[in-house]
Design a protein around this motif. Structure first.
Motif: not given
Length: 699
Positions: A264-279
């Motif tokens: 299962v792929n939870y990846s998305m463009g524009g993300r980082s450790f910070r933004s994947a957590y914050a959203e």
């Protein structure tokens, strides 16, 4: 610039790690004993609340400040990275609860950098999942509530984690009257409840807070274990309207026995450790996964952004990068019973290397790959070194092949789009994009990750061995023998390097689909002239149209004017209306405030057009077209199905002026046209994950 908060002391962490959640303070212990299912309840009002901790005001000292020994209190800086200033002296208490109003804000709440200040109440809590309920003194229309630096505006319903809309966010914040609720996976030793006003001089506040532990989710009987991937655009699963861009997570599932494991792929463009957590992306993944599942994480490219001082920026200093991994991600992942593995980000490619110039690691300023390896060693987490393998592969394959596999786009290569508009006339940003890549390269990254897993498994790493056990037999054989032809038979022998690799991505896809074929020696011969019959057969297959509609073109060597006429006929047979590739991507399609708008992917561009840049009348040699094909050739040109290619170049949005109607079409150019039509015939928003037609074989 906000300062970072110090980490919790080792003694406190040891206490929390032992599962003694509230026992550091007798009042909290009593409250926990009196509450249901370990719920901790805080009461800020003057009304009795059985089992709740009464948050009392000191008549002279004001709001009770956080004390680690007490285990709760207000703070003047949040747990976010960077830490956000909030207010304590301005908090007032009355019979209804604790309130605050703000006479000024910093920034605009519709942007990624603002601060409406307000209050933050901190509660000591071990890493793990919690159901959080906050009863406010103010209406939802006036109040922003969030947890530990998360972005409140991104926690609403209607969000999908993937481009195809297959992975909805099932963990959203909810308002009922003045009560806000959210399920949160904590990695730190405390939880911050943040309450901000939406409007100047309008009081907001808190009346009650309850925090209830949520047990780790065990896998139901009969359910398959899962391997999750979490990363940025280089790991993302793309839709057809983004073709040919691909991420390794998009093709990673093909390497596994999907009868035994889910990928299962939870990846998305524009993300980082910070933004994947914050959203809330990490948060939802951890709440959907089961104990014992695996999680591969790769971030680093967007973490290089220089917006690390912005509240919801993507960038990180090396210290912030380390803090996110060690203090936020790993404790939360482990608390939910998942097995973490780190993947170093592949090096960006220099798309315009000087002759003979070797490829080198692009992470020279912020050395995230090396830092990730250091963190992994210290934390006992396996690290898959995709970064080092990528650089070695670039130099092995050579500049010509690598340059063809990254996002180096020329006119007529794809009807897809990027955030800057349509690719149909070349890359709309007028660049060779060495960060992103086509499927021909994403498959190489996927097999590098698999090889890293197998290597660590052989060295005795239990986590890597657990994942490697689910690899398909052909993949295990490929790793053992260093020969991947049984896994990727579509990589013809003569397109792997050099000039023959120019249309490698298109050729691989047409071979994978079974529309074109190699010769008896496994060569594609891209410079040879394509036959009209073979082209028609392949076109019918990729567009799923009857070949009877394309009868009458003979079996002669294919010429451009004939190809144009054939493309026209196939288009008319397939479509009753123009596909979205032609109609929807001629400008900025998703603007701020519109459904699906993603600030992490907004380039600010207005969008490049799909249709040819030059009118038919502006072409220099249309009169040379055979009258038998001229009308259809013109119609195909005006539909964008064939482009004037003399003078086009990768990395530039440019069309040629000479259509060259009588010129022969070689097999490489034919593959380019067929790939374009294959994409055009696909549902634009469907995930571009077409499985190979070949069966799994062990060589």
């Amino acid at each position: 610039m906000y300062s970072l908060l110090p980490s919790a002391g080792s003694a406190a962490m040891a206490l929390l790690g032992a599962g003694l959640l509230w026992l550091a303070n007798p009042t909290l212990a009593a409250a926990q004993r009196n509450s249901a299912a370990g719920e901790l309840h805080f009461n800020f009002t003057s009304q009795p609340a059985p089992g709740a901790v009464r948050v009392a005001w000191d008549g002279q000292g004001g709001a009770p400040l956080y004390d680690a020994a007490a285990g709760y209190g207000f703070v003047d800086r949040t747990a976010a990275l960077p830490a956000r200033a909030v207010h304590t002296a301005e908090i007032r208490s009355d019979a209804g609860g604790a309130r605050i109003s703000e006479p000024r804000f910093e920034g605009d709440a519709s942007s990624d950098h603002y601060n409406n200040y307000g209050m933050t109440f901190r509660v000591k809590a071990a890493p793990g999942a919690y159901a959080i309920r906050v009863r406010t003194t103010s209406d939802a229309a006036d109040t922003i509530v969030s947890v530990s630096g998360m972005q409140a505006s991104r926690l609403n319903p209607g969000v999908f984690w993937d481009a195809a809309g297959l992975l909805p966010n099932r963990t959203t914040a909810a308002w009922r009257g003045q009560e806000w609720s959210f399920r949160y996976v904590n990695g730190r030793s405390y939880i911050d409840i943040e309450i901000e006003p939406r409007k100047l001089n309008v009081p907001v506040g808190v009346a009650e807070i309850s925090i209830t532990p949520i047990a780790a989710q065990t896998r139901p009987a009969g359910a398959l274990p899962a391997i999750y991937t979490l990363g940025d655009s280089t790991v993302k699963s793309y839709t057809f309207d983004e073709a040919p861009m691909s991420g390794w997570g998009q093709v990673f599932d093909r390497l596994f026995d999907l009868q035994r494991v889910r990928v299962v792929n939870y990846s998305m463009g524009g993300r980082s450790f910070r933004s994947a957590y914050a959203e809330g992306r990490l948060n939802d993944l951890l709440l959907q996964a089961h104990a014992g599942d695996y999680l591969l994480i790769q971030f680093g490219h967007n973490d290089e952004s220089t917006d690390e001082t912005r509240r919801f920026g993507r960038g990180a200093t090396e210290a912030m990068y380390e803090s996110m991994i060690r203090e936020v991600y790993l404790p939360a992942i482990r608390a939910r019973g998942l097995v973490p593995l780190l993947v170093t980000p592949m090096s960006r490619v220099n798309g315009a290397p000087k002759p003979g110039e070797p490829f080198v690691n692009s992470f020279q300023k912020r050395r995230f790959p090396e830092l990730m390896k250091t963190i992994g060693a210290a934390e006992g987490v396996p690290v898959l070194d995709l970064n080092s393998r990528s650089v070695a592969y670039y130099n092995e394959a050579g500049a010509a092949a690598i340059g063809a596999m990254i996002m180096s786009i020329e006119a007529g290569e794809t009807p897809g789009k990027t955030n800057d508009g349509s690719y149909a006339n070349g890359h709309p940003a007028n660049k060779i994009d060495g960060t992103h890549f086509k499927e021909s390269l994403s498959k190489q990254y996927a097999r590098m990750v698999a090889a890293e897993l197998a290597g660590l498994a052989k060295a005795g790493d239990r986590a890597a061995a657990g994942i490697a056990a689910y690899l398909r037999p052909a993949v295990q054989a490929a790793i053992d023998h260093g020969d991947w032809t049984g896994v990727y038979p579509e990589i013809a022998r003569d397109i792997a390097s050099g000039e023959n690799a120019y249309y490698r991505n298109q050729i691989e896809k047409l071979l994978q689909l079974g529309a074109l074929h190699t010769d008896a020696d496994g060569n594609f011969r891209p410079a040879d002239t394509m036959s009209t019959r073979e082209f028609i057969h392949a076109l019918c297959m990729v567009m799923r149209t009857p070949c009877s509609a394309l009868a009458g073109y003979g079996e002669s060597p294919l010429r451009r004017e004939v190809m144009g006429a054939i493309l026209h006929d196939a288009y008319r047979e397939k479509f009753r209306a123009k596909p979205a590739y032609m109609t929807d991507y001629n400008g900025k399609t998703v603007v701020p405030g519109a459904p699906g708008y993603d600030p992490n992917l907004d380039s600010g561009a207005q969008g490049a057009m799909y249709y040819p840049l030059l009118r038919w009348e502006q072409l220099a040699d249309t009169a040379a077209a055979d009258p038998a094909y001229a009308d259809k050739l013109r119609a195909a040109y005006e539909l964008g199905l064939i482009r004037a290619e003399s003078g086009i170049a990768r990395g530039r949005m440019v069309n040629g002026r000479a259509l060259e109607p009588a010129a022969p079409v070689n097999r490489g150019k034919a593959a380019k046209a067929l790939y374009f039509m294959w994409v055009l015939a696909q549902p634009p928003k469907a995930e571009n994950d077409v499985l190979p037609v070949q069966q799994d074989t062990v060589q």
